[in-house]
Design a protein around this motif. Structure first.
Motif, short mmCIF file in Angstrom:
data_model
loop_
_atom_site.label_atom_id
_atom_site.label_comp_id
_atom_site.label_asym_id
_atom_site.label_seq_id
_atom_site.Cartn_x
_atom_site.Cartn_y
_atom_site.Cartn_z
N VAL A 12 4.69 19.93 -88.14
CA VAL A 12 6.15 20.00 -88.11
C VAL A 12 6.70 19.10 -87.01
O VAL A 12 7.71 18.40 -87.20
N GLN A 13 6.05 19.08 -85.86
CA GLN A 13 6.47 18.19 -84.78
C GLN A 13 6.39 16.73 -85.22
O GLN A 13 7.25 15.91 -84.88
N LEU A 14 5.35 16.42 -85.99
CA LEU A 14 5.21 15.07 -86.53
C LEU A 14 6.37 14.75 -87.47
O LEU A 14 6.96 13.65 -87.40
N LEU A 15 6.75 15.69 -88.32
CA LEU A 15 7.86 15.46 -89.26
C LEU A 15 9.19 15.31 -88.52
O LEU A 15 10.05 14.53 -88.95
N ILE A 16 9.35 16.00 -87.41
CA ILE A 16 10.56 15.83 -86.59
C ILE A 16 10.62 14.42 -86.04
O ILE A 16 11.68 13.76 -86.05
N GLU A 17 9.49 13.92 -85.57
CA GLU A 17 9.41 12.54 -85.06
C GLU A 17 9.69 11.54 -86.19
O GLU A 17 10.39 10.54 -85.99
N ARG A 26 12.92 8.80 -86.44
CA ARG A 26 12.74 7.37 -86.67
C ARG A 26 13.34 6.92 -88.00
O ARG A 26 13.14 5.78 -88.42
N GLY A 27 14.01 7.85 -88.68
CA GLY A 27 14.69 7.50 -89.91
C GLY A 27 13.78 7.30 -91.10
O GLY A 27 14.16 6.62 -92.06
N GLN A 28 12.59 7.91 -91.08
CA GLN A 28 11.63 7.69 -92.15
C GLN A 28 11.37 8.94 -93.00
O GLN A 28 10.46 8.94 -93.82
N LEU A 29 12.17 9.98 -92.81
CA LEU A 29 11.98 11.21 -93.57
C LEU A 29 12.72 11.08 -94.91
O LEU A 29 13.86 11.50 -95.06
N THR A 30 12.04 10.49 -95.87
CA THR A 30 12.63 10.23 -97.18
C THR A 30 11.68 10.71 -98.27
O THR A 30 10.50 10.97 -98.01
N THR A 31 12.19 10.82 -99.48
CA THR A 31 11.35 11.27 -100.60
C THR A 31 10.42 10.17 -101.08
O THR A 31 9.45 10.43 -101.80
N LYS A 32 10.70 8.93 -100.69
CA LYS A 32 9.83 7.81 -101.07
C LYS A 32 9.10 7.29 -99.84
O LYS A 32 9.68 7.12 -98.76
N ASN A 33 7.80 7.06 -100.02
CA ASN A 33 6.97 6.50 -98.95
C ASN A 33 7.04 7.32 -97.66
O ASN A 33 7.15 6.78 -96.56
N LEU A 34 6.97 8.63 -97.80
CA LEU A 34 6.97 9.53 -96.65
C LEU A 34 5.70 9.31 -95.83
O LEU A 34 4.60 9.51 -96.34
N PRO A 35 5.81 8.89 -94.56
CA PRO A 35 4.61 8.61 -93.75
C PRO A 35 4.00 9.88 -93.17
O PRO A 35 3.97 10.09 -91.96
N LEU A 83 17.45 24.67 -88.54
CA LEU A 83 18.36 25.56 -87.82
C LEU A 83 18.70 25.01 -86.43
O LEU A 83 19.85 25.08 -85.98
N PHE A 84 17.70 24.43 -85.76
CA PHE A 84 17.92 23.91 -84.41
C PHE A 84 18.34 22.44 -84.39
O PHE A 84 18.36 21.81 -83.33
N GLY A 85 18.65 21.89 -85.55
CA GLY A 85 19.16 20.53 -85.62
C GLY A 85 18.11 19.45 -85.43
O GLY A 85 18.45 18.28 -85.22
N GLN A 86 16.83 19.83 -85.52
CA GLN A 86 15.77 18.84 -85.36
C GLN A 86 15.44 18.15 -86.68
O GLN A 86 14.86 17.07 -86.68
N LEU A 87 15.77 18.81 -87.78
CA LEU A 87 15.52 18.28 -89.11
C LEU A 87 16.80 18.42 -89.94
O LEU A 87 17.61 19.33 -89.69
N PRO A 88 16.99 17.57 -90.95
CA PRO A 88 18.15 17.72 -91.84
C PRO A 88 17.91 18.86 -92.83
O PRO A 88 16.83 19.46 -92.85
N ASP A 89 18.91 19.16 -93.62
CA ASP A 89 18.73 20.15 -94.69
C ASP A 89 17.70 19.61 -95.67
O ASP A 89 17.88 18.52 -96.23
N LEU A 90 16.63 20.32 -95.85
CA LEU A 90 15.50 19.83 -96.65
C LEU A 90 15.56 20.23 -98.12
O LEU A 90 14.78 19.72 -98.92
#
Length: 387
Positions: free
Chosen positions: A106-111, A115-124, A153-160
């Motif tokens: 989860v910490q990795l996904l927050i990072e 970095r603007g890479q949390l997308t449905t395509k080419n998720l690293p 909830l804590f604003g670290q991730l967008p609505d998923l």
């Protein structure tokens, strides 16, 4: 940010080293396509770096000493920052460390989001295959979802929801394995003895990602198959039966009433004389499995017993891991009268499910089984000490 075709193994324990041994062609290919990943904050990982090498003894041959600098990568977050994340991550710690690994994911996904890479395509983000022994997949997957929602909830991730959450959770899979391996000693003297290549069945997660995982792992020479017809929980229960019979009952059979301990093979545990006790254990596991919908209502004790005997035949000459564990500690004089780790990770969830389902007699059965094991281990220790 992902290295296609690369495999990470977390951590460098008995099971992880066995996977590493076979996925590198018995250490023939150490070019970096397969490497260990450190568990963040792990004392054993720190010790391994301080020692500077890892010792593997294949099939009682000459010990091979491998430089940790060449085969061990840092934790997941650092790998992402360096652009060295593996495509497939085999997670092999003790089950009580799994939630820590999920938290690191989860910490990795927050990072990744920052970095603007949390997308449905080419998720690293790697395909995370949980290979540790035990009955836990449903609980761990739910914990993963809860930690992700906490991040929102804590604003670290967008609505998923509704798109990103299924995409992310689809990367989490279960690898139910019969791969064996043994760790001996500690510190600089630790030796790892890989077992023969064993089958790992992949279940859960997104089907296309699971197929890709199998492709990557098999391309490196691993023995991995898709479990297309069974749920992760059903596979966990099937494996639990094998482990409970060979490891738990195996210990009870290996220690006689005077405390004499004798290493038994799988074939010696599964002799016809033990059939009644084995079927009794199977019956209680079946009741719990049916309560949590792992087994259908029409499943029978006899059918599960026949399946157990069939799948164990190729391993009849193998000494179950818990018997090896007890034997080693008994020789070293450090055995404690406690239920061994492998059994705790199976019996405790079964007891919890049994009580939740109102199966009090089944919960009592497993509690008595644990007490019987502790009594036998105590007897073995007293005999060893001449008491």
């Amino acid at each position: 940010m992902i290295r296609p075709g690369n495999i990470g193994i977390l951590p460098a324990g008995a099971l992880g080293v066995s996977f590493f041994y076979h996925l590198t062609g018995h250490l023939a290919d150490l070019s970096g396509g397969v490497s260990f990943i450190e568990r963040q904050g792990s004392a054993s990982a720190k010790m391994l770096q301080e020692v500077g090498y890892l010792q593997i003894v294949p099939d009682d041959q000459v010990c091979q000493r491998l430089s940790t600098q060449a085969i061990v990568q840092p934790d997941l977050l650092t790998c992402y920052q360096r652009g060295t994340l593996p495509e497939v991550l085999l997670v092999c710690p003790n089950p009580d460390q799994l939630l820590e690994v999920i938290t690191a994911c989860v910490q990795l996904l927050i990072e990744i989001h920052e970095r603007g890479q949390l997308t449905t395509k080419n998720l690293p983000f790697p395909c995370v295959v949980l290979c540790a022994n035990g009955i836990y997949f449903q609980r761990v997957r739910q914990f993963f979802i809860e930690k992700l929602e906490e991040g929102t909830l804590f604003g670290q991730l967008p609505d998923l929801w509704p798109e990103l959450m299924p995409k992310i959770v689809g990367h989490l899979m279960r690898g139910v394995t019969i791969q064996t391996g043994v760790r001996e000693g500690s510190g600089a003297n630790t030796l790892y003895r890989p077992g023969p290549s064993g089958l790992t069945r992949l279940a859960g997660g997104d089907l296309q990602l699971r197929e890709r995982c199998a492709q990557v792992l098999c391309a490196h020479g691993g023995w991995f198959e898709l479990a297309t017809d069974r749920s992760p929980t059903r596979l966990e229960f099937d494996k639990a039966l094998l482990n409970l019979v060979c490891n738990l009952l195996g210990q009870l059979y290996a220690i006689d009433e005077l405390g004499n301990f004798c290493l038994l093979t799988v074939g010696e545990v599964l002799v016809p004389a033990h059939a009644i006790q084995i079927k009794e254990l199977i019956g209680h596991v079946l009741r719990v499995g049916q309560a949590v919908k792992a087994y259908p209502a029409e499943e029978t004790i006899d059918r599960l017993y026949t399946h157990l005997i069939t799948v164990s035949q190729p391993h009849h000459g193998h000494v179950p891991s818990s018997l090896q564990w007890v034997g080693l500690r008994l020789r070293l004089g450090i055995l404690s009268p406690e239920v061994t780790p492998t059994e705790s990770w199976l019996v405790d969830p079964l007891m919890r499910y049994a009580r939740s389902a109102g199966l009090e007699d089944t919960a009592t059965y497993f509690e008595q089984l644990k007490l019987a094991l502790v009594e036998k281990l105590t007897c073995a220790i007293r005999h060893k000490n001449g008491l």
